[in-house]
Design a protein around this motif. Structure first.
Motif, short mmCIF file in Angstrom:
data_model
loop_
_atom_site.label_atom_id
_atom_site.label_comp_id
_atom_site.label_asym_id
_atom_site.label_seq_id
_atom_site.Cartn_x
_atom_site.Cartn_y
_atom_site.Cartn_z
N ILE B 246 -0.29 2.70 -19.52
CA ILE B 246 -0.97 3.65 -18.63
C ILE B 246 -0.42 3.52 -17.22
O ILE B 246 -0.13 4.51 -16.55
N ALA B 247 -0.21 2.25 -16.80
CA ALA B 247 0.29 2.03 -15.44
C ALA B 247 1.65 2.66 -15.26
O ALA B 247 1.90 3.37 -14.29
N THR B 248 2.58 2.43 -16.21
CA THR B 248 3.94 2.93 -16.00
C THR B 248 4.05 4.42 -16.31
O THR B 248 4.80 5.14 -15.67
N LYS B 249 3.28 4.91 -17.31
CA LYS B 249 3.44 6.30 -17.72
C LYS B 249 2.60 7.26 -16.90
O LYS B 249 2.98 8.41 -16.69
N HIS B 250 1.41 6.81 -16.51
CA HIS B 250 0.50 7.75 -15.85
C HIS B 250 0.27 7.43 -14.38
O HIS B 250 0.23 8.33 -13.56
N LEU B 251 0.09 6.15 -14.08
CA LEU B 251 -0.26 5.82 -12.70
C LEU B 251 0.94 5.96 -11.76
O LEU B 251 0.86 6.64 -10.75
N ILE B 252 2.06 5.31 -12.12
CA ILE B 252 3.19 5.29 -11.18
C ILE B 252 3.71 6.70 -10.85
O ILE B 252 3.92 7.01 -9.69
N PRO B 253 3.88 7.58 -11.84
CA PRO B 253 4.32 8.93 -11.46
C PRO B 253 3.36 9.61 -10.49
O PRO B 253 3.78 10.31 -9.57
N ASN B 254 2.08 9.39 -10.67
CA ASN B 254 1.12 10.03 -9.78
C ASN B 254 1.01 9.33 -8.44
O ASN B 254 0.49 9.88 -7.48
N LEU B 255 1.49 8.08 -8.38
CA LEU B 255 1.47 7.35 -7.12
C LEU B 255 2.74 7.59 -6.32
O LEU B 255 2.85 7.16 -5.19
N SER B 256 3.72 8.27 -6.95
CA SER B 256 5.05 8.29 -6.36
C SER B 256 5.08 8.82 -4.93
O SER B 256 5.81 8.29 -4.09
N SER B 257 4.25 9.83 -4.62
CA SER B 257 4.31 10.37 -3.25
C SER B 257 3.87 9.31 -2.25
O SER B 257 4.53 9.08 -1.24
N THR B 258 2.77 8.62 -2.55
CA THR B 258 2.30 7.56 -1.67
C THR B 258 3.40 6.51 -1.49
O THR B 258 3.67 6.06 -0.37
N ILE B 259 4.02 6.14 -2.61
CA ILE B 259 5.02 5.07 -2.56
C ILE B 259 6.23 5.50 -1.73
O ILE B 259 6.69 4.76 -0.86
N ILE B 260 6.72 6.72 -1.98
CA ILE B 260 7.90 7.18 -1.24
C ILE B 260 7.63 7.25 0.25
O ILE B 260 8.41 6.78 1.08
N ILE B 261 6.47 7.81 0.61
CA ILE B 261 6.16 7.96 2.03
C ILE B 261 6.06 6.59 2.69
O ILE B 261 6.62 6.34 3.75
N GLN B 262 5.35 5.67 2.03
CA GLN B 262 5.20 4.33 2.62
C GLN B 262 6.56 3.66 2.77
O GLN B 262 6.82 2.98 3.76
N THR B 263 7.45 3.88 1.79
CA THR B 263 8.80 3.30 1.87
C THR B 263 9.52 3.76 3.13
O THR B 263 10.18 2.98 3.80
N MET B 264 9.35 5.04 3.45
CA MET B 264 10.02 5.57 4.64
C MET B 264 9.52 4.91 5.91
O MET B 264 10.16 5.00 6.95
N PHE B 265 8.34 4.30 5.86
CA PHE B 265 7.88 3.59 7.05
C PHE B 265 8.19 2.10 6.98
O PHE B 265 8.15 1.39 7.97
N THR B 266 8.49 1.61 5.77
CA THR B 266 8.90 0.21 5.63
C THR B 266 10.30 0.02 6.21
O THR B 266 10.60 -0.99 6.83
N ILE B 267 11.16 1.03 5.98
CA ILE B 267 12.56 0.90 6.39
C ILE B 267 12.72 0.68 7.89
O ILE B 267 13.31 -0.31 8.31
N PRO B 268 12.16 1.55 8.75
CA PRO B 268 12.33 1.29 10.19
C PRO B 268 11.70 -0.04 10.61
O PRO B 268 12.23 -0.73 11.48
#
Lengths: 310, 341
Positions: B246-268
């Motif tokens: 469930i985590a890999t198939k359903h949760l992570i795809p739906n979390l992807s926007s949060t994860i990508i956006i947060q990553t963009m703030f981790t980098i700087p």
């Protein structure tokens, strides 16, 4: 409310205890000793010196001693700076740091609120673009780069301010500016988003349709309601100002705790590093606590009891 | 009541009979969520400019060994502190002339540099080519950023998912840990770790990793809490799907926007930390270049040789500004409601 505050204070002590323990054992893991460069000391002398600082005891004994000392507000004695107690070392240097920090927070927040409000009211105009540009610059340019540039142009080239000095108010202006950039950017951005939200809400429409002047709508309704959430970012802002102060104080040679921290790192002065770490964490936790309580007071809809869970 | 006159049937005519089906057709193909996101991102001019800038910077750093005109660590003391010079072009500030005692002097000739030598951004106090050092320094900063992001993803995301998914006591304990970690100022933990570990790339990444995952874990946890209640998760559970699946198939795809956006703030953030640590002298050890060490070297000579500080400062600022703005653009693209009021 009282119960909540008491609970938070209880957690505060637990957190501080854990931080203090961690710092203590981390410091014990450090390679090298503060006396390693005094090669000329005979083993006997070294023994005496170690005994003087209590370093001849086992780590456990040292830990208990340190913790008991901490309870009495004693952070140990510095190895390097004239054997001064760390507490008095911090005490002497607290005032300049606090002054600059507070000035930077005030300047940054006030200007940030103005900038954000202007951007929101004049949304999608050149004023908005300019304000957004300034806030992005403030957010992105590291404070130490800004500090060096300010120092070079305003102090060295145009001689408006002293280069690196700490005596009167004038000498605090440049470091304040360098530190204020980040809070300014953060607040301006946050403020703009909030205010754009508020400006499109029903009660603003109502206030406008009742025939209030634009000025009155903005100051009486929009500004007030947008300000509430800004309180939440005071905590993170305080952290960034603290971080920035370490280098900025160094660049402008201000006798503050940030400069002291960097100095004690480069000289392996463990007690001072430990003391300052605990002190910084303490300050930060207090700031967070005050912000949370303030937020609860300003906006009673926030239920403090369940820790903000959905 | 007046009678309505009958209208003869011939007067009615079908308009555009042949076009009717054409008009009713749905013109644009339906877009998936990710396609929609991409479309919105590329409509945002600022985000596109930032993306292009960052891509160029990334490409230059990846191919640094080919692009850099000189070796970054090779010293040539006779050619130290030369001002910028771009070939034989006579552009003021880029022509190799330097103000010496009120007179403009050709610094290259004075240093006895062989004819035709030119350093686009000048040299530093050990005669190392500044441009090459900046290229390699940027590369190092980006490596730190990528590694810090990886750790963020590998620790922060699973931590947040487990904490949010399990709930109850596990969640309480895990959240207490997060609270404690986040109540120590990041920088202090990083500095403490840097003192204990040997200065260098690995230590910087470890130090950033220890504190950096907290924000990611928090966001992912909050999001997981909401997702957990969704019907499709309930359906997956009822069908007997395992938690990991469930985590890999359903949760992570739906979390992807949060994860990508947060990553963009981790980098700087990671880039800033590296520069900060190197600037105060506990980051990347000499002779390797990083943006932080270049800045700290440049600061020492800033009074007389301002170009040595300007170049790395501008590059660092551009990277920070571009990542921040791209992060904004991504957030707007993923969540159009956040900007379209």
């Amino acid at each position: 409310m009282t119960k909540y505050i008491l609970k938070r204070i209880f957690y505060l002590f637990i957190t501080l205890f854990i931080i203090a323990s961690l710092t203590f054992f981390l410091m014990k893991m450090l390679p090298g000793t503060p006396f390693s460069n005094q090669n000329r000391m005979s083993p006997d002398q070294l023994k005496i010196v170690k005994a003087q600082y209590g370093l001849d005891q086992s780590v456990g004994v040292q830990y208990v001693r340190y913790m008991v000392g901490l309870l009495h507000g004693n952070l140990g004695t510095s190895f390097q700076f004239n054997n001064e107690p760390v507490t008095s070392l911090i005490g002497q240097r607290l005032a300049p740091s606090m002054q600059i920090g507070a000035q930077a927070m005030i300047v940054g927040t006030v200007l940030g609120i103005l900038l954000g409000a202007v951007a929101a009211i004049r949304k999608n105009t050149w004023a908005d673009t300019l304000a957004t540009f300034v806030s992005i610059l403030g957010l992105s340019i590291p404070s130490f780069v800004l500090a060096v540039l300010l120092q070079f142009y305003l102090a060295y080239k145009w001689r408006i301010f002293p280069v690196a000095l700490w005596d009167n108010f004038q000498s605090s202006i440049l470091p304040t500016l360098a530190l204020a950039a980040l809070p300014l950017g953060t607040v301006a951005r946050f403020m703009r988003t909030e205010m754009v939200d508020v400006m499109s809400s029903d009660y603003i429409e109502l206030a406008k349709s009742k025939g209030n002047s634009n000025w009155k709508v903005v100051t009486k309704h929009a500004l007030r309601n947008s300000l509430i959430p800004v309180v939440t970012i005071i905590g993170p802002m305080a952290v960034s100002v603290m971080t920035g102060s370490m280098v900025v104080e160094n660049i402008f040679s201000i006798p503050g705790i940030g400069e002291q921290f960097v100095k004690s790192i480069t000289t392996n002065d463990y007690p001072t590093i430990m003391g300052l770490t605990i002190f910084y964490s303490f300050l930060l936790i207090i700031v967070y606590l005050i912000v949370d309580i303030l937020y609860g007071l300003i906006d009673p809809r926030i239920r403090l009891g369940n820790g903000g869970k959905e | 009541m007046e009678q309505i006159p009958q209208i003869p049937k011939e007067k009615f005519k079908l308009v555009h009979d042949e076009n009717n089906t054409e008009q009713e057709k749905i013109g644009t193909p339906s877009l998936t969520y990710m396609q929609d996101v991409r479309r919105r991102l590329f409509q945002n001019k600022v985000a596109v400019v930032c993306l292009t800038l960052l891509s160029i910077i990334v490409l230059i750093s990846v191919f640094a060994p080919i692009i850099a005109p000189h070796q970054p660590n090779v010293q040539n003391v006779t050619l130290s502190n030369l001002p910028p010079k771009l070939g034989n072009l006579n552009i003021p500030g880029m022509n190799g002339y330097q103000n010496m005692g009120g007179k403009m002097v050709d610094a290259y000739k004075q240093a006895g540099a062989p004819k035709g030598t030119s350093f686009i951004l000048g040299t530093d106090y050990l005669g190392r080519d500044l441009l090459s050092r900046i290229i390699y320094g940027t590369r190092l900063s980006l490596v730190v950023a990528v590694l810090a992001t990886l750790v963020d993803l590998l620790i922060g995301v699973p931590y947040g998912i487990v904490s949010g998914w399990k709930g109850g006591r596990t969640d309480t304990v895990m959240q207490r840990i997060v609270e404690i970690v986040s109540s120590v100022p990041n920088l202090i933990v990083v500095i403490l770790m840097m003192i204990i570990l040997k200065p260098g790339l690995t230590s910087i990444v470890i130090a950033i990793a220890i504190t950096g995952w907290v924000t990611m874990a928090r966001l992912v946890r909050a999001q997981t809490f909401q997702l957990k209640e969704q019907e499709y998760i309930l359906a997956a559970r009822t069908l007997g799907e395992s938690s990991t699946k469930i985590a890999t198939k359903h949760l992570i795809p739906n979390l992807s926007s949060t994860i990508i956006i947060q990553t963009m703030f981790t980098i700087p953030n990671a880039i800033f930390f590296e520069a900060f640590l190197s600037f105060i002298g506990i980051g990347i050890p000499a002779p390797n270049a990083s943006l932080g060490t270049l800045l700290s070297d440049g600061q020492k000579a800033f009074r007389f040789l301002p170009y040595q500080m300007w170049a790395p400062a501008i590059i660092l600022s551009i990277i920070m500004i571009a990542t921040n703005l791209l992060g904004d653009g991504l957030r707007d693209a993923f969540d159009p409601q956040s900007s379209e009021h």
